[in-house]
Write an enzyme that holds these catalytic residues in place. Structure first.
Site, PDB file in Angstrom:
ATOM      1  N   TYR A   1      33.450  56.245  39.226  1.00 56.63           N
ATOM      2  CA  TYR A   1      33.963  56.622  37.909  1.00 56.63           C
ATOM      3  C   TYR A   1      32.806  56.946  36.979  1.00 56.63           C
ATOM      4  CZ  TYR A   1      38.360  54.522  39.584  1.00 56.63           C
ATOM      5  OH  TYR A   1      39.479  54.209  40.310  1.00 56.63           O
TER       6      TYR A   1
ATOM      7  N   SER B   1      47.428  40.462  31.437  1.00 58.14           N
ATOM      8  CA  SER B   1      48.389  39.572  32.113  1.00 58.14           C
ATOM      9  C   SER B   1      47.690  38.319  32.645  1.00 58.14           C
ATOM     10  CB  SER B   1      49.128  40.314  33.232  1.00 58.14           C
ATOM     11  OG  SER B   1      48.239  40.656  34.279  1.00 58.14           O
ATOM     12  N   LYS B   2      46.440  38.456  33.096  1.00 52.46           N
ATOM     13  CA  LYS B   2      45.693  37.266  33.551  1.00 52.46           C
ATOM     14  C   LYS B   2      45.387  36.369  32.349  1.00 52.46           C
ATOM     15  CE  LYS B   2      44.353  36.286  37.155  1.00 52.46           C
ATOM     16  NZ  LYS B   2      44.936  35.559  38.306  1.00 52.46           N
TER      17      LYS B   2
ATOM     18  N   TYR C   1      46.174  44.577  33.571  1.00 47.83           N
ATOM     19  CA  TYR C   1      45.826  43.493  34.505  1.00 47.83           C
ATOM     20  C   TYR C   1      45.181  42.321  33.768  1.00 47.83           C
ATOM     21  CZ  TYR C   1      42.844  40.809  37.657  1.00 47.83           C
ATOM     22  OH  TYR C   1      42.207  39.768  38.305  1.00 47.83           O
TER      23      TYR C   1
ATOM     24  N   THR D   1      39.933  35.306  36.096  1.00 45.53           N
ATOM     25  CA  THR D   1      38.936  36.370  36.185  1.00 45.53           C
ATOM     26  C   THR D   1      38.097  36.444  34.912  1.00 45.53           C
ATOM     27  OG1 THR D   1      38.724  38.776  36.211  1.00 45.53           O
ATOM     28  CG2 THR D   1      40.804  37.932  35.428  1.00 45.53           C
ATOM     29  N   ASP D   2      36.894  36.990  35.049  1.00 42.57           N
ATOM     30  CA  ASP D   2      36.052  37.222  33.860  1.00 42.57           C
ATOM     31  C   ASP D   2      36.601  38.361  32.994  1.00 42.57           C
ATOM     32  OD1 ASP D   2      35.484  39.329  35.586  1.00 42.57           O
ATOM     33  OD2 ASP D   2      33.315  39.202  35.381  1.00 42.57           O
ATOM     34  N   GLU D   3      37.549  39.157  33.555  1.00 37.76           N
ATOM     35  CA  GLU D   3      38.058  40.313  32.806  1.00 37.76           C
ATOM     36  C   GLU D   3      38.841  39.901  31.571  1.00 37.76           C
ATOM     37  OE1 GLU D   3      39.548  43.661  34.837  1.00 37.76           O
ATOM     38  OE2 GLU D   3      38.147  43.470  36.486  1.00 37.76           O
TER      39      GLU D   3
ATOM     40  N   LEU E   1      36.225  48.722  44.696  1.00 44.45           N
ATOM     41  CA  LEU E   1      35.042  49.567  44.907  1.00 44.45           C
ATOM     42  C   LEU E   1      34.307  49.305  46.229  1.00 44.45           C
ATOM     43  CD1 LEU E   1      33.188  51.796  43.840  1.00 44.45           C
ATOM     44  CD2 LEU E   1      31.801  50.008  42.797  1.00 44.45           C
TER      45      LEU E   1
HETATM   46  P1  NAD Z   1      44.802  40.441  46.459  1.00 42.33           P
HETATM   47  O1  NAD Z   1      45.502  41.525  45.730  1.00 42.33           O
HETATM   48  O2  NAD Z   1      43.930  40.766  47.606  1.00 42.33           O
HETATM   49  O3  NAD Z   1      45.884  39.383  46.991  1.00 42.33           O
HETATM   50  C1  NAD Z   1      46.950  38.954  46.214  1.00 42.33           C
HETATM   51  C2  NAD Z   1      47.904  38.166  47.111  1.00 42.33           C
HETATM   52  O4  NAD Z   1      48.988  37.671  46.284  1.00 42.33           O
HETATM   53  C3  NAD Z   1      48.552  38.988  48.221  1.00 42.33           C
HETATM   54  O5  NAD Z   1      48.548  38.264  49.418  1.00 42.33           O
HETATM   55  C4  NAD Z   1      49.971  39.223  47.726  1.00 42.33           C
HETATM   56  O6  NAD Z   1      50.913  39.370  48.774  1.00 42.33           O
HETATM   57  C5  NAD Z   1      50.213  37.955  46.918  1.00 42.33           C
HETATM   58  N1  NAD Z   1      51.238  38.156  45.885  1.00 42.33           N
HETATM   59  C6  NAD Z   1      51.278  39.146  44.955  1.00 42.33           C
HETATM   60  N2  NAD Z   1      52.379  39.007  44.196  1.00 42.33           N
HETATM   61  C7  NAD Z   1      53.018  37.890  44.625  1.00 42.33           C
HETATM   62  C8  NAD Z   1      54.200  37.222  44.225  1.00 42.33           C
HETATM   63  N3  NAD Z   1      54.978  37.693  43.227  1.00 42.33           N
HETATM   64  N4  NAD Z   1      54.559  36.093  44.873  1.00 42.33           N
HETATM   65  C9  NAD Z   1      53.787  35.618  45.895  1.00 42.33           C
HETATM   66  N5  NAD Z   1      52.678  36.223  46.333  1.00 42.33           N
HETATM   67  C10 NAD Z   1      52.296  37.350  45.703  1.00 42.33           C
HETATM   68  O7  NAD Z   1      44.031  39.622  45.341  1.00 42.33           O
HETATM   69  P2  NAD Z   1      42.568  38.957  45.389  1.00 42.33           P
HETATM   70  O8  NAD Z   1      41.569  39.989  45.118  1.00 42.33           O
HETATM   71  O9  NAD Z   1      42.480  38.104  46.594  1.00 42.33           O
HETATM   72  O10 NAD Z   1      42.662  38.035  44.091  1.00 42.33           O
HETATM   73  C11 NAD Z   1      43.216  36.718  44.186  1.00 42.33           C
HETATM   74  C12 NAD Z   1      43.184  36.063  42.816  1.00 42.33           C
HETATM   75  O11 NAD Z   1      41.825  36.006  42.352  1.00 42.33           O
HETATM   76  C13 NAD Z   1      43.956  36.829  41.743  1.00 42.33           C
HETATM   77  O12 NAD Z   1      44.595  35.882  40.918  1.00 42.33           O
HETATM   78  C14 NAD Z   1      42.884  37.585  40.970  1.00 42.33           C
HETATM   79  O13 NAD Z   1      43.282  37.786  39.635  1.00 42.33           O
HETATM   80  C15 NAD Z   1      41.733  36.605  41.064  1.00 42.33           C
HETATM   81  N6  NAD Z   1      40.381  37.190  41.008  1.00 42.33           N
HETATM   82  C16 NAD Z   1      40.043  38.226  41.842  1.00 42.33           C
HETATM   83  C17 NAD Z   1      38.745  38.724  41.836  1.00 42.33           C
HETATM   84  C18 NAD Z   1      38.320  39.845  42.747  1.00 42.33           C
HETATM   85  O14 NAD Z   1      37.196  40.337  42.611  1.00 42.33           O
HETATM   86  N7  NAD Z   1      39.149  40.270  43.694  1.00 42.33           N
HETATM   87  C19 NAD Z   1      37.795  38.168  40.975  1.00 42.33           C
HETATM   88  C20 NAD Z   1      38.174  37.113  40.114  1.00 42.33           C
HETATM   89  C21 NAD Z   1      39.475  36.629  40.163  1.00 42.33           C
HETATM   90  O1  DAU Z   2      35.762  40.978  37.448  1.00 42.89           O
HETATM   91  C1  DAU Z   2      36.721  40.421  38.301  1.00 42.89           C
HETATM   92  C2  DAU Z   2      37.736  41.478  38.687  1.00 42.89           C
HETATM   93  O2  DAU Z   2      37.069  42.350  39.594  1.00 42.89           O
HETATM   94  C3  DAU Z   2      38.987  40.912  39.314  1.00 42.89           C
HETATM   95  O3  DAU Z   2      39.662  40.118  38.378  1.00 42.89           O
HETATM   96  C4  DAU Z   2      39.914  42.022  39.800  1.00 42.89           C
HETATM   97  O4  DAU Z   2      41.015  41.478  40.494  1.00 42.89           O
HETATM   98  C5  DAU Z   2      39.138  42.933  40.736  1.00 42.89           C
HETATM   99  O5  DAU Z   2      39.938  44.030  41.099  1.00 42.89           O
HETATM  100  C6  DAU Z   2      37.854  43.415  40.080  1.00 42.89           C
HETATM  101  O6  DAU Z   2      38.139  44.342  38.993  1.00 42.89           O
HETATM  102  P1  DAU Z   2      37.262  45.665  38.753  1.00 42.89           P
HETATM  103  O7  DAU Z   2      38.098  46.647  38.069  1.00 42.89           O
HETATM  104  O8  DAU Z   2      35.945  45.321  38.170  1.00 42.89           O
HETATM  105  O9  DAU Z   2      37.006  46.051  40.321  1.00 42.89           O
HETATM  106  P2  DAU Z   2      37.047  47.467  41.061  1.00 42.89           P
HETATM  107  O10 DAU Z   2      36.536  47.223  42.436  1.00 42.89           O
HETATM  108  O11 DAU Z   2      38.344  48.160  40.902  1.00 42.89           O
HETATM  109  O12 DAU Z   2      35.947  48.291  40.257  1.00 42.89           O
HETATM  110  C7  DAU Z   2      34.601  47.843  40.180  1.00 42.89           C
HETATM  111  C8  DAU Z   2      33.842  48.850  39.338  1.00 42.89           C
HETATM  112  O13 DAU Z   2      33.748  50.075  40.073  1.00 42.89           O
HETATM  113  C9  DAU Z   2      34.515  49.197  38.033  1.00 42.89           C
HETATM  114  O14 DAU Z   2      33.525  49.441  37.043  1.00 42.89           O
HETATM  115  C10 DAU Z   2      35.268  50.481  38.333  1.00 42.89           C
HETATM  116  C11 DAU Z   2      34.378  51.152  39.380  1.00 42.89           C
HETATM  117  N1  DAU Z   2      35.097  51.959  40.388  1.00 42.89           N
HETATM  118  C12 DAU Z   2      36.182  51.439  41.015  1.00 42.89           C
HETATM  119  C13 DAU Z   2      36.867  52.162  41.955  1.00 42.89           C
HETATM  120  C14 DAU Z   2      38.079  51.594  42.636  1.00 42.89           C
HETATM  121  C15 DAU Z   2      34.619  53.213  40.706  1.00 42.89           C
HETATM  122  O15 DAU Z   2      33.605  53.672  40.143  1.00 42.89           O
HETATM  123  N2  DAU Z   2      35.299  53.939  41.649  1.00 42.89           N
HETATM  124  C16 DAU Z   2      36.418  53.478  42.269  1.00 42.89           C
HETATM  125  O16 DAU Z   2      37.002  54.211  43.103  1.00 42.89           O
END
Ligand code: NAD
Ligand code: DAU
Length: 338
Positions: free
Chosen positions: A207, A153-154, A150, A123-125, A190
């Protein structure tokens, strides 16, 4: 080729498997997933009958189960993680366990099995935050400075992946991607939260103050980027992936969703801020564009329309999620604020 995909029942992992099986029907795919609250096999209904597809329920921290399922694998694509920042603030230990220890167990098994590529989805985070209003962007050289449990840990998992390459010669690649949205997004993030709340006639919690900026990417564009990295990306490389050319605040994103769905801005509820909230993300994705020819295929507005249509057409999918444990989480996270 045999792919071992972790977290394939989650949001991005299931979009990846659906895409891969459609475009690479000759490959075998093992989906290894623990089915936490975020994992949902419903996402994979349309391909679950295919003989090339196999689901294995297992935890990435469980070495024996991983090793058994990983044998014969060519490529590991590692999505599995605890992924929601707000949950990491409530319960950090699960994030360290799965994201750090789980990644190390997978790396160890990959080393023992002997794979062609271990691709880590990050992730970019991990880069922390950029100044609001600045023109700066994250790139592959940006130093790590995570702020939430989060992202810390990433970051730990990224360091372990590179350490296994440097120490043991494991063939790896890493992608650091920005915020994804699209079909099958768990409605705690979000976009999914805003769209499903509006479909239920409920307000959208934003937020405070709402000026925070994220770099939004339609999930299939992320999946295509991973495909290109697996096919043509250099071993040992990192690629940053993002979707935007200009900043948009969270408030303006939510207003865009509200307007597409035909509501009024009164559906916005400004609530207390997230502790340690990163104020701005922006990605310089020129490396993957220049080296591999990738660019996003849809604009934010096009992607949002597709996503809103998908959620409107799949009410059963998200309504069955927004019950029980989800409501307990929602009450703790937003109860006193909305
Ligand atoms: P998600 O939370 O929707 O899915 C996570 C999946 O991992 C689930 O199916 C869950 O059951 C499985 N899982 C969790 N813990 C596990 C374990 N201990 N063993 C086996 N399986 C397990 O996540 P996502 O949003 O699809 O993100 C997927 C990956 O992409 C993550 O590594 C996240 O850090 C990364 N990522 C997400 C975003 C985003 O915007 N969602 C952006 C950049 C990177
Ligand atoms: O940037 C990549 C990341 O994007 C991934 O690595 C993470 O897995 C994914 O969850 C996401 O993280 P964010 O914290 O950026 O996403 P989230 O959707 O939780 O929030 C997006 C933005 O919106 C953030 O600035 C917080 C804000 N927010 C979020 C929620 C859930 C709100 O304003 N209200 C909300 O209820």
């Amino acid at each position: 080729m045999k792919l071992f995909v972790t977290g394939g029942a989650g949001f991005i992992g299931s979009n990846f498997i659906l895409y891969w099986m459609k475009h690479h029907p000759e490959d075998r795919v093992v989906n290894y997933d623990a089915l936490t609250y975020a994992g949902n096999l419903e996402n994979l209904r349309e391909i679950e009958h295919l003989p090339q597809y196999q689901f294995v329920k297992g935890d990435i921290c469980d070495r024996a189960t991983v090793l058994e399922a990983m044998r014969g694998t060519d490529v590991v694509v590692h999505f599995a993680a605890e992924s929601h920042v707000d949950r990491s603030i409530m319960h950090p230990s699960a994030f360290v366990h799965t994201n750090v220890l789980g990644t190390q167990v997978l790396l160890d098994c990959a080393k023992e099995v002997g794979i062609r590529r271990f691709h880590h989805i990050s992730t970019d985070e991990v880069f922390g935050t950029l100044e609001l209003g600045s023109a700066e962007k994250f790139n592959e050289q940006t130093p790590y400075a995570p702020h939430s449990p989060y992202s810390a840990s990433k970051a730990g998992s990224d360091h372990l992946v590179r350490a296994y390459a440097d120490t043991y010669g494991l063939p790896i690649s890493i992608t650091n991607c920005s915020n994804n949205y699209g079909p099958y997004q768990f409605p705690e993030k979000l976009m999914g939260l805003a769209i499903t709340n509006l479909l239920e006639g409920k307000k959208v919690p934003v937020y405070s103050p709402g000026s925070q900026v994220r770099d939004w990417l339609y999930v299939e564009d992320h999946v295509r980027a991973i495909e290109l990295v697996l096919q043509k990306g250099a071993e040992g490389s990192t690629y940053c992936i993002g979707g935007m050319n200009q900043d948009i605040s969270n408030l303006d994103v939510v207003k865009m969703i509200i307007s597409i769905m035909g509501f009024k801005d009164e559906m916005i509820e400004i609530v207390g801020d997230r502790p340690g909230h990163d104020v701005r993300y922006a990605i310089d994705w020129s490396k993957i564009h220049t080296e591999l020819g990738w660019s996003p295929s849809v604009t934010l507005e096009q992607g949002l329309k597709k996503t809103i249509d998908w959620f409107a057409d799949h009410q059963e999918w998200w309504q069955s999620i927004k019950t029980g444990a989800y409501l307990d989480y929602y009450e703790v996270q937003y109860g006193e604020r909305i």
